[in-house]
Scaffold this motif. Structure first.
Motif, PDB file in Angstrom:
ATOM      1  N   ASP A  51       0.806  -1.227   0.000  1.00 27.60           N
ATOM      2  CA  ASP A  51       0.000   0.000   0.000  1.00 27.60           C
ATOM      3  C   ASP A  51       0.841   1.280   0.000  1.00 27.60           C
ATOM      4  OD1 ASP A  51      -2.126  -1.688   0.064  1.00 27.60           O
ATOM      5  OD2 ASP A  51      -2.828  -1.156   2.065  1.00 27.60           O
ATOM      6  N   TYR A  52       2.090   1.172   0.400  1.00 28.83           N
ATOM      7  CA  TYR A  52       2.959   2.349   0.297  1.00 28.83           C
ATOM      8  C   TYR A  52       3.934   2.198  -0.861  1.00 28.83           C
ATOM      9  CZ  TYR A  52       6.584   5.791   1.095  1.00 28.83           C
ATOM     10  OH  TYR A  52       7.493   6.804   0.912  1.00 28.83           O
ATOM     11  N   GLU A  53       4.805   1.171  -0.790  1.00 27.17           N
ATOM     12  CA  GLU A  53       5.898   1.080  -1.774  1.00 27.17           C
ATOM     13  C   GLU A  53       5.394   0.857  -3.201  1.00 27.17           C
ATOM     14  OE1 GLU A  53       9.755  -0.170   0.857  1.00 27.17           O
ATOM     15  OE2 GLU A  53       8.648  -1.805  -0.055  1.00 27.17           O
ATOM     16  N   CYS A  54       4.431  -0.048  -3.375  1.00 29.82           N
ATOM     17  CA  CYS A  54       3.916  -0.275  -4.732  1.00 29.82           C
ATOM     18  C   CYS A  54       3.087   0.916  -5.211  1.00 29.82           C
ATOM     19  CB  CYS A  54       3.075  -1.551  -4.786  1.00 29.82           C
ATOM     20  SG  CYS A  54       4.058  -3.060  -4.661  1.00 29.82           S
ATOM     21  N   LYS A  55       2.355   1.524  -4.270  1.00 35.63           N
ATOM     22  CA  LYS A  55       1.544   2.688  -4.662  1.00 35.63           C
ATOM     23  C   LYS A  55       2.436   3.858  -5.084  1.00 35.63           C
ATOM     24  CE  LYS A  55      -2.432   5.496  -3.498  1.00 35.63           C
ATOM     25  NZ  LYS A  55      -1.885   6.719  -4.080  1.00 35.63           N
ATOM     26  N   VAL A  56       3.589   4.009  -4.431  1.00 38.07           N
ATOM     27  CA  VAL A  56       4.539   5.062  -4.820  1.00 38.07           C
ATOM     28  C   VAL A  56       4.943   4.891  -6.288  1.00 38.07           C
ATOM     29  CG1 VAL A  56       6.933   5.848  -4.528  1.00 38.07           C
ATOM     30  CG2 VAL A  56       5.448   5.638  -2.533  1.00 38.07           C
ATOM     31  N   VAL A  57       5.219   3.639  -6.666  1.00 38.31           N
ATOM     32  CA  VAL A  57       5.609   3.357  -8.060  1.00 38.31           C
ATOM     33  C   VAL A  57       4.441   3.667  -8.999  1.00 38.31           C
ATOM     34  CG1 VAL A  57       6.396   1.589  -9.684  1.00 38.31           C
ATOM     35  CG2 VAL A  57       7.290   1.609  -7.348  1.00 38.31           C
ATOM     36  N   CYS A  58       3.235   3.246  -8.614  1.00 30.49           N
ATOM     37  CA  CYS A  58       2.053   3.522  -9.454  1.00 30.49           C
ATOM     38  C   CYS A  58       1.840   5.024  -9.618  1.00 30.49           C
ATOM     39  CB  CYS A  58       0.808   2.881  -8.844  1.00 30.49           C
ATOM     40  SG  CYS A  58       0.751   1.084  -9.033  1.00 30.49           S
ATOM     41  N   ASP A  59       1.975   5.755  -8.507  1.00 24.83           N
ATOM     42  CA  ASP A  59       1.814   7.215  -8.576  1.00 24.83           C
ATOM     43  C   ASP A  59       2.863   7.846  -9.488  1.00 24.83           C
ATOM     44  OD1 ASP A  59      -0.293   6.972  -6.854  1.00 24.83           O
ATOM     45  OD2 ASP A  59       0.771   7.713  -5.078  1.00 24.83           O
ATOM     46  N   GLU A  60       4.074   7.319  -9.369  1.00 22.75           N
ATOM     47  CA  GLU A  60       5.186   7.822 -10.193  1.00 22.75           C
ATOM     48  C   GLU A  60       4.899   7.598 -11.686  1.00 22.75           C
ATOM     49  OE1 GLU A  60       9.303   5.672 -11.181  1.00 22.75           O
ATOM     50  OE2 GLU A  60       9.048   6.024  -9.032  1.00 22.75           O
ATOM     51  N   LEU A  61       4.270   6.462 -12.001  1.00 24.71           N
ATOM     52  CA  LEU A  61       3.970   6.119 -13.396  1.00 24.71           C
ATOM     53  C   LEU A  61       2.654   6.731 -13.880  1.00 24.71           C
ATOM     54  CD1 LEU A  61       4.921   2.311 -13.255  1.00 24.71           C
ATOM     55  CD2 LEU A  61       6.308   4.175 -14.194  1.00 24.71           C
ATOM     56  N   GLY A  62       1.871   7.254 -12.932  1.00 17.76           N
ATOM     57  CA  GLY A  62       0.581   7.842 -13.300  1.00 17.76           C
ATOM     58  C   GLY A  62      -0.488   6.804 -13.594  1.00 17.76           C
ATOM     59  N   VAL A  63      -0.408   5.645 -12.891  1.00 17.44           N
ATOM     60  CA  VAL A  63      -1.399   4.585 -13.090  1.00 17.44           C
ATOM     61  C   VAL A  63      -2.175   4.366 -11.790  1.00 17.44           C
ATOM     62  CG1 VAL A  63      -0.025   3.471 -14.883  1.00 17.44           C
ATOM     63  CG2 VAL A  63       0.260   2.742 -12.492  1.00 17.44           C
ATOM     64  N   ASN A  64      -3.263   3.600 -11.875  1.00 15.37           N
ATOM     65  CA  ASN A  64      -4.143   3.383 -10.723  1.00 15.37           C
ATOM     66  C   ASN A  64      -3.734   2.146  -9.926  1.00 15.37           C
ATOM     67  OD1 ASN A  64      -6.109   5.566 -11.157  1.00 15.37           O
ATOM     68  ND2 ASN A  64      -6.493   4.471 -13.071  1.00 15.37           N
ATOM     69  N   TYR A  65      -3.704   2.300  -8.603  1.00 16.84           N
ATOM     70  CA  TYR A  65      -3.331   1.226  -7.677  1.00 16.84           C
ATOM     71  C   TYR A  65      -4.597   0.662  -7.011  1.00 16.84           C
ATOM     72  CZ  TYR A  65      -1.534  -0.980  -3.390  1.00 16.84           C
ATOM     73  OH  TYR A  65      -1.265  -1.867  -2.381  1.00 16.84           O
ATOM     74  N   TYR A  66      -4.713  -0.666  -7.000  1.00 22.45           N
ATOM     75  CA  TYR A  66      -5.815  -1.338  -6.305  1.00 22.45           C
ATOM     76  C   TYR A  66      -5.241  -2.497  -5.492  1.00 22.45           C
ATOM     77  CZ  TYR A  66      -8.474   0.800 -10.170  1.00 22.45           C
ATOM     78  OH  TYR A  66      -8.996   1.675 -11.097  1.00 22.45           O
ATOM     79  N   ARG A  67      -5.787  -2.703  -4.309  1.00 21.12           N
ATOM     80  CA  ARG A  67      -5.387  -3.861  -3.500  1.00 21.12           C
ATOM     81  C   ARG A  67      -6.611  -4.336  -2.727  1.00 21.12           C
ATOM     82  NH1 ARG A  67      -5.469  -5.237   1.675  1.00 21.12           N
ATOM     83  NH2 ARG A  67      -4.513  -3.284   2.374  1.00 21.12           N
TER      84      ARG A  67
END
Length: 307
Positions: free
Chosen positions: A269-285
């Motif tokens: 929820d933090y580390e993977c979401k940081v990457v998603c935010d950096e790429l401009g994509v949507n994170y779901y878990r």
């Protein structure tokens, strides 16, 4: 006549309070005391997810739910619950001693991890077995339950519910990342350990049963040992998938874990979401199994198949 049988539920364990962090971390490191910097890093991670991990409370609730469900499933057996933890009290050995004290001669063991590795589930079972032999307690070990239909059904439903949040027209731009806790690569290869294959099988079953179009497999939460661990790491995998396919939606299912705790709340929820935010994509878990009746039922079905 009803027979009383021990139910030994084993889990990793987590600090109950801040002062537990150093001895807990020392136990994980086989008695080698961590540096102040390493302790602070762990404290910072706990602080980020709200102070401490909810794992201790959830483990208790999962164990109680499992014991209740087993007692409903069996007419001639009364299961008595014991909890044994790997890195903090009550330790696995403490739980076995408590069984002996209560006169338990026969017990079923369950590790709160769905996939088998000799380094994870196998190490719990060995500790329990070594202690049980001192008291002549017969143990029946649940090795895994990742193939149980109810386990797959739980995750299939969660994946489909998450897909419902994404427009149908963008399902082809969506990828599911299935993951489990990484382990040292050399040890896995040397022992021909089934662990990687069991994650692969889980991924295939989810691909076949859910409505997802694209699925990838990764590993997470590797330790800092200076030796290679199973990969690709989910953060690297996220970048690679984006660069190769341009996915807009990433759904993370850390199926090797069974509840919300540090490895999910921070590493996903933090580390993977940081990457998603950096790429401009949507994170779901999706929500983890916790005490969901399908998850508890999957373990009950596995117990019934061996005991």
């Amino acid at each position: 006549m009803t027979k009383t049988v021990g139910l030994l539920v084993m889990a990793y364990g987590t600090p109950y309070k801040e002062s537990d962090i150093e001895p807990y971390y020392t136990d994980i490191r086989h008695g080698k005391k961590p540096s102040e910097e390493e302790i602070q890093d762990l404290k910072d991670r706990y602080e980020f997810i709200g102070g401490l991990s909810p794992l201790a409370h959830t483990t208790d609730k999962q164990a109680e739910a499992l014991c209740d469900a087993l007692n409903e499933a069996y007419d001639d057996v009364n299961f008595k619950l014991y909890i044994g933890l790997k890195h903090i009290h009550p330790y696995i050995e403490d739980a076995v001693q408590a069984m002996s004290h209560d006169g338990i001669e026969d017990a079923v063991t369950v590790v709160l991890a769905p996939h088998y590795s000799s380094f994870s589930v196998g190490s719990y079972d060995k500790r329990a077995e070594d202690e049980a032999q001192k008291y002549a307690i017969k143990l029946t070990h649940v090795k895994h339950y990742f193939e149980q239909p109810k386990f797959i059904q739980y995750w299939t439903e969660k994946i489909n519910e998450t897909l419902d949040l994404i427009p149908d027209s963008e399902h082809d731009d969506t990828v599911l990342v299935v993951s489990a806790h990484s382990l040292p690569k050399g040890m896995i290869e040397k022992n021909n350990d089934p662990y990687p294959n069991e994650l692969h099988e889980t991924r295939k079953l989810l691909e076949e049963n859910s409505n997802i179009v694209h699925v990838a497999e990764g590993w997470q939460s590797e330790g800092h040992t200076g030796t290679p661990w199973l990969g690709p790491d989910v953060q690297d995998l996220t970048r690679d998938l984006y660069n190769k396919h341009g996915y807009k939606h990433f759904i993370y299912t850390p199926v090797g874990f069974v509840c919300e705790h540090l490895e999910v709340l921070y590493d996903n929820d933090y580390e993977c979401k940081v990457v998603c935010d950096e790429l401009g994509v949507n994170y779901y878990r999706p929500q983890m199994p916790n005490t969901d009746s399908l998850f508890i039922g999957a373990i009950v079905d596995e117990v019934k198949s061996i005991y």
